[in-house]
Design a protein around this motif. Structure first.
Motif, PDB file in Angstrom:
ATOM      1  N   ASP A 656       0.814  -1.216   0.000  1.00 31.42           N
ATOM      2  CA  ASP A 656       0.000   0.000   0.000  1.00 31.42           C
ATOM      3  C   ASP A 656       0.842   1.258   0.000  1.00 31.42           C
ATOM      4  O   ASP A 656       0.511   2.246  -0.630  1.00 31.42           O
ATOM      5  CB  ASP A 656      -0.920   0.007   1.231  1.00 31.42           C
ATOM      6  CG  ASP A 656      -2.148  -0.846   0.993  1.00 31.42           C
ATOM      7  OD1 ASP A 656      -2.302  -1.323  -0.141  1.00 31.42           O
ATOM      8  OD2 ASP A 656      -2.941  -1.028   1.935  1.00 31.42           O
ATOM      9  N   PRO A 660      -0.880   2.240  -3.964  1.00 27.73           N
ATOM     10  CA  PRO A 660      -1.915   3.272  -4.061  1.00 27.73           C
ATOM     11  C   PRO A 660      -1.630   4.514  -3.237  1.00 27.73           C
ATOM     12  O   PRO A 660      -1.824   5.617  -3.736  1.00 27.73           O
ATOM     13  CB  PRO A 660      -3.171   2.555  -3.543  1.00 27.73           C
ATOM     14  CG  PRO A 660      -2.700   1.317  -2.887  1.00 27.73           C
ATOM     15  CD  PRO A 660      -1.404   0.956  -3.501  1.00 27.73           C
ATOM     16  N   ASN A 661      -1.144   4.332  -2.009  1.00 27.02           N
ATOM     17  CA  ASN A 661      -0.922   5.530  -1.202  1.00 27.02           C
ATOM     18  C   ASN A 661       0.171   6.392  -1.792  1.00 27.02           C
ATOM     19  O   ASN A 661       0.090   7.616  -1.811  1.00 27.02           O
ATOM     20  CB  ASN A 661      -0.571   5.156   0.238  1.00 27.02           C
ATOM     21  CG  ASN A 661      -1.693   4.369   0.885  1.00 27.02           C
ATOM     22  OD1 ASN A 661      -2.751   4.223   0.300  1.00 27.02           O
ATOM     23  ND2 ASN A 661      -1.452   3.861   2.076  1.00 27.02           N
ATOM     24  N   THR A 663       1.022   6.492  -4.926  1.00 23.63           N
ATOM     25  CA  THR A 663       0.517   7.108  -6.149  1.00 23.63           C
ATOM     26  C   THR A 663      -0.318   8.330  -5.816  1.00 23.63           C
ATOM     27  O   THR A 663      -0.196   9.385  -6.445  1.00 23.63           O
ATOM     28  CB  THR A 663      -0.346   6.108  -6.927  1.00 23.63           C
ATOM     29  OG1 THR A 663       0.320   4.846  -6.924  1.00 23.63           O
ATOM     30  CG2 THR A 663      -0.565   6.564  -8.344  1.00 23.63           C
ATOM     31  N   ALA A 664      -1.150   8.164  -4.808  1.00 26.84           N
ATOM     32  CA  ALA A 664      -2.018   9.273  -4.417  1.00 26.84           C
ATOM     33  C   ALA A 664      -1.175  10.485  -4.024  1.00 26.84           C
ATOM     34  O   ALA A 664      -1.470  11.630  -4.399  1.00 26.84           O
ATOM     35  CB  ALA A 664      -2.899   8.855  -3.251  1.00 26.84           C
TER      36      ALA A 664
ATOM     37  N   TYR B 157     -11.637   6.469   1.206  1.00 28.14           N
ATOM     38  CA  TYR B 157     -10.324   5.874   0.967  1.00 28.14           C
ATOM     39  C   TYR B 157     -10.467   4.587   0.169  1.00 28.14           C
ATOM     40  O   TYR B 157      -9.761   4.352  -0.807  1.00 28.14           O
ATOM     41  CB  TYR B 157      -9.631   5.599   2.301  1.00 28.14           C
ATOM     42  CG  TYR B 157      -8.327   4.856   2.168  1.00 28.14           C
ATOM     43  CD1 TYR B 157      -7.196   5.485   1.657  1.00 28.14           C
ATOM     44  CD2 TYR B 157      -8.225   3.517   2.537  1.00 28.14           C
ATOM     45  CE1 TYR B 157      -6.006   4.804   1.521  1.00 28.14           C
ATOM     46  CE2 TYR B 157      -7.042   2.819   2.409  1.00 28.14           C
ATOM     47  CZ  TYR B 157      -5.931   3.469   1.903  1.00 28.14           C
ATOM     48  OH  TYR B 157      -4.760   2.788   1.752  1.00 28.14           O
ATOM     49  N   TYR B 160     -11.552   5.134  -3.437  1.00 33.68           N
ATOM     50  CA  TYR B 160     -10.464   5.735  -4.189  1.00 33.68           C
ATOM     51  C   TYR B 160      -9.401   4.676  -4.534  1.00 33.68           C
ATOM     52  O   TYR B 160      -8.912   4.585  -5.666  1.00 33.68           O
ATOM     53  CB  TYR B 160      -9.871   6.887  -3.374  1.00 33.68           C
ATOM     54  CG  TYR B 160      -8.387   6.918  -3.344  1.00 33.68           C
ATOM     55  CD1 TYR B 160      -7.666   7.342  -4.465  1.00 33.68           C
ATOM     56  CD2 TYR B 160      -7.696   6.520  -2.210  1.00 33.68           C
ATOM     57  CE1 TYR B 160      -6.288   7.338  -4.444  1.00 33.68           C
ATOM     58  CE2 TYR B 160      -6.327   6.515  -2.194  1.00 33.68           C
ATOM     59  CZ  TYR B 160      -5.625   6.927  -3.307  1.00 33.68           C
ATOM     60  OH  TYR B 160      -4.280   6.913  -3.282  1.00 33.68           O
ATOM     61  N   LYS B 161      -9.098   3.840  -3.567  1.00 30.97           N
ATOM     62  CA  LYS B 161      -8.087   2.807  -3.790  1.00 30.97           C
ATOM     63  C   LYS B 161      -8.557   1.841  -4.878  1.00 30.97           C
ATOM     64  O   LYS B 161      -7.819   1.464  -5.773  1.00 30.97           O
ATOM     65  CB  LYS B 161      -7.909   2.046  -2.470  1.00 30.97           C
ATOM     66  CG  LYS B 161      -6.582   1.378  -2.285  1.00 30.97           C
ATOM     67  CD  LYS B 161      -6.465   0.986  -0.813  1.00 30.97           C
ATOM     68  CE  LYS B 161      -5.361   0.018  -0.565  1.00 30.97           C
ATOM     69  NZ  LYS B 161      -5.299  -0.381   0.845  1.00 30.97           N
ATOM     70  N   LEU B 164      -8.423   3.639  -8.253  1.00 29.40           N
ATOM     71  CA  LEU B 164      -7.062   3.917  -8.723  1.00 29.40           C
ATOM     72  C   LEU B 164      -6.411   2.645  -9.266  1.00 29.40           C
ATOM     73  O   LEU B 164      -5.845   2.630 -10.361  1.00 29.40           O
ATOM     74  CB  LEU B 164      -6.254   4.455  -7.547  1.00 29.40           C
ATOM     75  CG  LEU B 164      -4.919   5.081  -7.921  1.00 29.40           C
ATOM     76  CD1 LEU B 164      -5.160   6.290  -8.808  1.00 29.40           C
ATOM     77  CD2 LEU B 164      -4.178   5.490  -6.675  1.00 29.40           C
ATOM     78  N   TYR B 165      -6.521   1.589  -8.485  1.00 28.42           N
ATOM     79  CA  TYR B 165      -5.920   0.325  -8.893  1.00 28.42           C
ATOM     80  C   TYR B 165      -6.452  -0.116 -10.252  1.00 28.42           C
ATOM     81  O   TYR B 165      -5.720  -0.414 -11.177  1.00 28.42           O
ATOM     82  CB  TYR B 165      -6.295  -0.770  -7.881  1.00 28.42           C
ATOM     83  CG  TYR B 165      -5.199  -1.171  -6.939  1.00 28.42           C
ATOM     84  CD1 TYR B 165      -4.008  -1.680  -7.430  1.00 28.42           C
ATOM     85  CD2 TYR B 165      -5.374  -1.087  -5.568  1.00 28.42           C
ATOM     86  CE1 TYR B 165      -3.015  -2.086  -6.556  1.00 28.42           C
ATOM     87  CE2 TYR B 165      -4.381  -1.484  -4.692  1.00 28.42           C
ATOM     88  CZ  TYR B 165      -3.210  -1.984  -5.188  1.00 28.42           C
ATOM     89  OH  TYR B 165      -2.229  -2.383  -4.333  1.00 28.42           O
ATOM     90  N   LEU B 168      -5.648   2.227 -13.490  1.00 30.34           N
ATOM     91  CA  LEU B 168      -4.303   2.220 -14.076  1.00 30.34           C
ATOM     92  C   LEU B 168      -4.116   1.011 -14.974  1.00 30.34           C
ATOM     93  O   LEU B 168      -3.563   1.121 -16.073  1.00 30.34           O
ATOM     94  CB  LEU B 168      -3.254   2.249 -12.972  1.00 30.34           C
ATOM     95  CG  LEU B 168      -3.151   3.597 -12.257  1.00 30.34           C
ATOM     96  CD1 LEU B 168      -2.206   3.501 -11.075  1.00 30.34           C
ATOM     97  CD2 LEU B 168      -2.708   4.686 -13.218  1.00 30.34           C
ATOM     98  N   THR B 224      -4.542  -5.432  -2.654  1.00 33.57           N
ATOM     99  CA  THR B 224      -4.862  -4.762  -1.378  1.00 33.57           C
ATOM    100  C   THR B 224      -6.109  -3.881  -1.453  1.00 33.57           C
ATOM    101  O   THR B 224      -6.629  -3.482  -0.425  1.00 33.57           O
ATOM    102  CB  THR B 224      -3.683  -3.916  -0.861  1.00 33.57           C
ATOM    103  OG1 THR B 224      -3.386  -2.923  -1.839  1.00 33.57           O
ATOM    104  CG2 THR B 224      -2.466  -4.772  -0.607  1.00 33.57           C
TER     105      THR B 224
END
Lengths: 703, 526
Positions: A656, A660-661, A663-664, B157, B160-161, B164-165, B168, B224
């Motif tokens: 993480d 993702p973190n 990337t954010a 959160y 968003y995760k 985003l995953y 991409l 994750t």
């Protein structure tokens, strides 16, 4: 007919299980028990048909199951001599256990569930033994595992029962891993999962090699050993045995049915079923023999010092299973099946007898608090006596032309010991004889502690409870045990808590107060005594009546007819072993009896002295060679620790963080300047999306 | 039935209902959504019964007009049929599960679900590459909203995760698709499946698709997002996420990666095997230590999906059929497990395992269902989970004994974490009064779980119903990829019984007696 035998128990289980409380206790009991007696009544004619040669092997197709290319596993019921033996064992013991449970479980509020589980178990076990393909065998294999899990955990409020149930299932799964890989490998090599087809093709694969993991080895050896791992799990052989003693958390009828007479013998059945394949791999047979002998010895040593009556019998079961495996390992499959057959009767008898004792002693299971029960519960005593005579192998060796005459175990166990010698394995023979001595010792120790000597009941909390409480008998077993959660598990723990030497078990025995606490044990009710009586007949006669069909040289053509690999040669050789060898098992039995008598009747303070003298050894045995502690240290704790590491260090702090973190963080950094609009996340995505699309389209056009 | 555009209708019904929901009151929206999903289920059953097993590869084909970039061409084969059935079966159950649990913005919620259904069916039915992409990617949006609006405390959160995953990966896939269409001149999927791309190009294209599918699967280490998404999603969201959305990755591998890039697939099988074997062990161990029920089941999903990927890349019938059954089975079983969590979450409003205990006492019906689905998740024979696991691992064994061994440990670890979970929730004594006050399953809840249980049992006892429709398609796929199939590491040599018997005899000593006693092989010696 075979359809009825197999599916009646399933139907009954469904009715009792789904009907449960709505149906009521009595209908649930009646339906399941009736179904089992019907199955049993239908099974015996089949078995007798095989005995007199009127039946032949046949397969009854039921339904398609998994068809995937060449992998064609159908639901089908195979009946041959080997199956017929198992059919009568399973249905007879199961029917009797159902009946017995009417009495034993009569105070339990959850009886429909209990009877449903018992019947479900029986169905799964019948599917296992009638399997025509390895996959259906695996179905039965896992099905009995499920039933075992459910029944061990039947009193699910007890933490120790939950733990034991999970342990049984998971440890069995370790074996199943081997079984599954064995099936995969077998399919890879033979292109089929049908057992007859595999056995027919196996001889052509002798001498072939196969790659497995990093090495190449003899094909049949690899396959047999993988399958044998499964057998080791189910039959609680050394290394994968740890679940069996804990399985005693289940109600005693369950121990008798599942953890003595039937399920745990599935591994032996499997090896016998696949015996033509094992015959082709001397290495695999060596392993089977070695594991069997080692388990046989190991479990017997543990059985010597246990104080919980059920645990003694559990280790005894484990040890007897070892006998069966080493019989198979020397090629005496008939003898292995014979011992399986007789053992089912006398071990079920011993367990149900122990259940009767426990019932009489108000759920006290510790033999140190028994004593002098001979006169109080005479019928139970005599039943246990028959069982003990059978397991220790009492009988007159047939010398000077006389036939062998003795209790069930005498015929089957002595046959195994003789086969050990006759097959040219004196080491195995020696272990067999030694264990015969140990068996005799721990079995008589159990008898003497329970039925002879002075009553030591006053020391038992259970008894004190009962004596002080008029309505003691209304207490439900689980509810009662819940008051003493440590008790079932904790005998070794108590010894440790005691700290100083005298309170170590046997050492403390002479200091136990003598007294009845005013308690009067009751003989068990009829539903419990009838099964004991019937099983007693089996324990007395099963060996004498049937040995000709199982192990005499002509049995191969007369009875088995190819259902298992039968070495006629070896059966002849067994008859020609020298007289001292023939007598060895009986002598060992007498020695064991004498020692037990001396130590527990003649000189009752002796065990305590010996235990103190050999403290280290004693504790080693009491802790069952520290297997549980070792496994806990090696597997259980690391699994949880590694799981935590993967979770926190792996997922959270690595993936993480940089994924993702990270990337954010980058996106926010990048868009901070441009995005004066808002700091909402959604805009960041739109931004990423836009960049991505631009890049994509540019690249696509350029390409 | 001929000429009736059943697939388009199956898309139109929920789409129209979704629009209608937005203008309705909450209770009317619920009823509309349920009705629409039931209509789709009925249409699905028609589709299944109308599907000609062993007939043409593509059936119910609809070649519609070209809408600029996209061609409205629909059609299904056996794989698509089964996955569509899974979607339409789970959808009414999801609506039912949200009946009481969702109280805010009900019309929008129902619309989002119906939209998800449209997009799922569309993904499986699309025969045009870009149409597929549209459905495939758009499927994220309603899910993103479901988590982001109706989710738990940390929903922003999580969504968003999740976004985003998946995004991409999708972009890389789009690039690959553009390239493919440009070089072949066709966006028709059956055409592309027959096109042979040069080997080096295949590798790049494969990797681009992999980036998208691996995330959707999800495969380790891009998994994750799943635990967070599940934990935050409302119950029905979790059901549809685990039940259908996780199947998109597997479907993608099956539809694109394998038939379009067989050489690259074979070449990169090691990567799939390695990631899957890690996933099985890693996520199973992580599942063991979870204190949150949903997280535990989410991690178990990752392990189960790894069984799908190894099966698919085993390049043989057992593997592929097993993988496909695993997708169906996992869709049902983990969906049902999330429902089981939802049932008690609705009562106690916590997913923390330690708060429960002893539920067998006051919720016996619930305990039975939970146990049944636990056993199905463990892969007990007689349930769908076994057929899936068994075939998939059997297929894998034929390629790699190492991978098979490592992944089969999942049956041990799976049993450990699921039974441990079950014991903590259902066994033991009731510890608190609030747990004691929890009522057993309502009849609504019973009707959500019972149909799933029935199908799980059906698939376990008579999987033929589910395997027959795809049998032809597996054969066609194998025909296509067989040329690239990786070698087996078992590779047994032919037997030589005579020599074996002789060497055994020479062995003498130790086995002498045994060999002499061999009654089964006397023929070879003489």
């Amino acid at each position: 007919m075979i359809l009825a035998i197999v599916f009646l128990p399933l139907l009954a289980a469904a009715i009792a299980g789904l009907g449960n409380k709505a149906l009521g206790v009595v209908p649930a009991k009646v339906v399941t028990t009736a179904a089992l007696f019907a199955s049993c009544a239908l099974s015996w004619p089949i078995f007798i048909g095989f005995l007199n040669g009127s039946e032949t092997a046949h397969v009854t197709p039921v339904l398609k199951w998994i068809v995937s290319g060449d992998m064609d596993a159908a639901w089908a019921l195979r009946v041959d001599a080997l199956t017929a033996v198992m059919l009568v064992v399973i249905t007879s013991v199961s029917a009797l256990v159902h009946l017995y449970s009417w009495g034993y479980m009569s105070e339990d509020p959850d009886q429909p569930r209990f009877f449903a589980y018992l019947s479900l178990f029986t169905f799964a076990m019948l599917m296992l033994v009638t399997a025509d393909s390895l996959v259906q065998m695996f179905f039965g294999w896992e099905g009995v595992g499920l039933a075992s899990y459910l029944l061990i955990g039947f009193w699910f409020r007890k933490p120790s029962a939950q733990a034991a149930a999970i342990k049984a299932f998971v440890v069995n799964r370790v074996g199943d891993l081997g079984f599954m890989l064995g099936i995969f490998g077998t399919f890879l090599v033979f292109g089929t999962v049908s057992i007859p087809a595999i056995l027919a093709a196996a001889p052509n694969m002798a001498g072939s090699t196969i790659g497995f993991l990093w090495f190449r080895a003899d094909t049949l050896t690899v396959l047999c050993l993988l399958l044998f791992v499964g057998a080791m799990g189910k039959s609680a052989q050394l290394g994968l045995h740890t679940w069996l003693p804990d399985a005693m958390e289940g109600p005693t009828p369950v121990s008798a049915l599942i953890h003595a007479a039937t399920m745990v013998t599935a591994g032996v059945f499997m090896v016998c079923r696949l015996s033509p394949m094992f015959e082709l791999s001397p290495v695999a047979l060596d392993v089977v023999r070695f594991v069997g002998a080692a388990t046989c010895l190991f479990a017997a040593t543990c059985g010597l010092v246990q104080t919980d009556i059920k645990r003694v019998i559990a280790y005894s079961t484990c040890s007897q299973l070892g006998y069966m495996f080493f019989a198979a390992g020397v090629g005496a499959y008939g003898a292995a099946m014979f011992h399986l057959f007789t053992h089912a009767f006398f071990k079920a008898l011993l367990f149900l007898g122990a259940g009767s004792v426990i019932h009489a002693m108000h759920h006290e299971q510790d033999m140190r608090y028994y004593g002098a029960l001979r006169r109080e519960i005479p019928l139970t005593f005599w039943a246990m006596m028959m069982g003990t005579l059978a397991i220790t192998g009492v009988g007159l060796p047939g010398l000077a032309g006389l036939p062998n005459m003795g209790f069930a175990g005498f015929h089957s166990k002595d046959a195994i010991i003789e086969a050990g010698w006759a097959s040219g394995n004196p080491g195995v023979w020696f272990v067999g004889v030694l264990v015969a001595l140990l068996t005799s010792f721990y079995s008589w120790r159990l008898m003497f502690l329970t039925f002879w000597g002075q009553p030591r009941w006053v020391n038992s909390e259970h008894i004190q409870h009962a004596a002080h409480d008029e309505h003691g008998h209304d207490h439900h077993e689980s509810a009662h045990d819940a008051h003493h959660p440590d008790e079932a598990h904790g005998n070794p723990a108590q010894a440790e808590d005691g700290g100083h030497a005298p309170s170590t078990h046997e050492a403390g025995q002479q200091q136990l107060k003598v007294g009845t606490a005013g308690y009067h044990p009751h003989e068990s009710p009829m539903p419990m005594l009838v099964p004991l009586a019937i099983l007693s007949v089996g324990a007395v006669a099963a060996g004498f009546v049937f040995h000709g069909f199982f192990i005499e040289p002509e049995a191969g053509t007369r009875f088995w007819k190819g259902a298992l690999a039968f070495r006629e040669h070896l059966m002849h050789a067994m008859h020609e072993v020298p007289v001292p060898i023939k007598l060895s098992a009986t002598i060992a039995m007498l020695l064991g009896l004498f020692t037990a008598w001396y130590a527990y009747i003649r000189q009752p303070q002796l065990p305590g002295i010996v235990a103190q003298q050999f403290r280290v050894l004693y504790r080693f045995l009491l802790h069952k060679w520290y297997f549980d502690e070792l496994y806990h240290l090696l597997f259980v704790r690391p699994a949880f620790a590694i799981g935590r590491i993967f979770w926190h260090r792996g997922d959270e702090q690595t993936i993480d963080r940089f994924g993702p973190n990270g990337t954010a963080w980058l996106v926010q950094l990048g868009s901070r300047g441009a995005a004066r609009l808002q700091s909402g996340y959604l805009y960041s995505y739109a931004f990423v999306m836009l960049i991505g699309l631009t890049v994509a389209v540019t690249w696509a056009i350029a390409g | 039935m001929d000429g009736f555009p059943i697939l388009s209708v199956m898309l139109a019904v929920p789409a129209l209902a979704a629009v209608a929901c937005l203008f309705l009151s909450p209770s009317a929206a619920r009823v509309t959504a349920l009705a629409a999903t039931l209509v789709d289920l009925a249409l699905g059953i028609l589709l299944w019964t109308g599907f000609d097993v062993g007939g043409a590869q593509w059936q119910f084909v609809e070649a519609g007009p070209r809408l600029g970039f996209f061609a409205w061409s629909l059609g299904i084969d056996g794989f698509a049929l089964l996955l569509i059935m899974l979607s339409v079966f789970l959808m009414p159950i999801c609506i039912g599960a949200s009946w009481r649990a969702i109280e805010k913005r009900v019309p929008e919620y129902m619309a989002a679900f119906l939209l998800t259904e449209v997009l799922m069916i569309g993904t499986f039915a699309a025969q045009d590459l870009f149409l597929f992409y549209l459905f495939f990617e758009a499927g994220l949006i309603p899910m993103y909203l479901i988590i982001g609006i109706w989710g738990g405390v940390n929903r922003i959160y999580a969504s968003y995760k999740f976004f985003l995953y998946t995004l991409l990966g999708s972009l890389l896939m789009l690039v690959a698709m553009l390239y493919m269409v440009q070089t072949t001149g066709s966006s028709y999927i059956p055409d592309l499946q027959a096109h042979d791309f040069p080997a080096h190009v295949q590798t790049w294209l494969w990797l681009a698709f992999f980036a998208s599918f691996a995330v959707k699967m999800p495969m380790w280490p891009v998994h994750t997002w799943l635990p967070d998404a599940h934990v935050q999603a409302p119950t029905a969201g979790s059901v549809i996420l685990a039940g259908v959305l996780l199947k998109l990755g597997g479907y993608g591998f099956l539809r694109f990666s394998l038939p379009m890039f067989p050489e690259a697939s074979a070449q990169l099988t090691w990567l799939i095997f390695a990631l899957s074997a890690i996933a099985v062990i890693y996520t199973s161990l992580v599942a063991l230590v979870q204190a949150d029920m949903k997280k535990l089941i989410a991690y178990s999903s990752v392990a189960h999906m790894a069984i799908v990927t190894i099966g698919l890349f085993a390049f043989n019938r057992q593997g592929i059929e097993g993988a496909m059954i695993m997708m169906l089975s996992h869709g049902l079983v983990s969906g049902a497990l999330f429902l089981c969590v939802g049932v008690i979450y609705d009562r106690l409003h916590t997913r923390e395992i330690a708060r429960y205990g002893g539920l067998s006492i006051n919720m016996p019906k619930y305990a039975v269902f939970f146990l049944f689905f636990t056993m199905a998740s463990i892969g007990l024979p007689g349930t769908s989970g076994f057929v899936a696991e068994f075939l998939s691992l059997m297929g894998t064994y034929q390629v790699s004994t190492w991978t098979a061994l490592l992944c089969t440990t999942g049956i041990i670890l799976g049993a450990a974490y699921m039974l441990y979970l079950y014991a903590r929730v259902a066994y033991g004594e009731i510890k608190s009064d609030e747990v004691r006050a929890m009522p057993d399953l309502s009849s609504r809840e019973l009707w959500l779980l019972a149909p799933i249980a029935a199908v799980v049992l059906w698939m376990g006892v008579y999987p033929e119903s589910f395997m027959a429709p795809m049998r032809n398609d597996v054969a066609l796929l194998l025909q296509r990829i067989d040329r690239a199939a990786p070698a087996s590491d078992s590779n047994p040599t032919p037997g030589n019984p005579a020599a074996a018997a002789a060497s055994q005899r020479e062995h003498g000593g130790e086995h002498g007696a045994a060999a002499a006693g061999h009654e089964t092989t006397p023929g070879e010696a003489h």
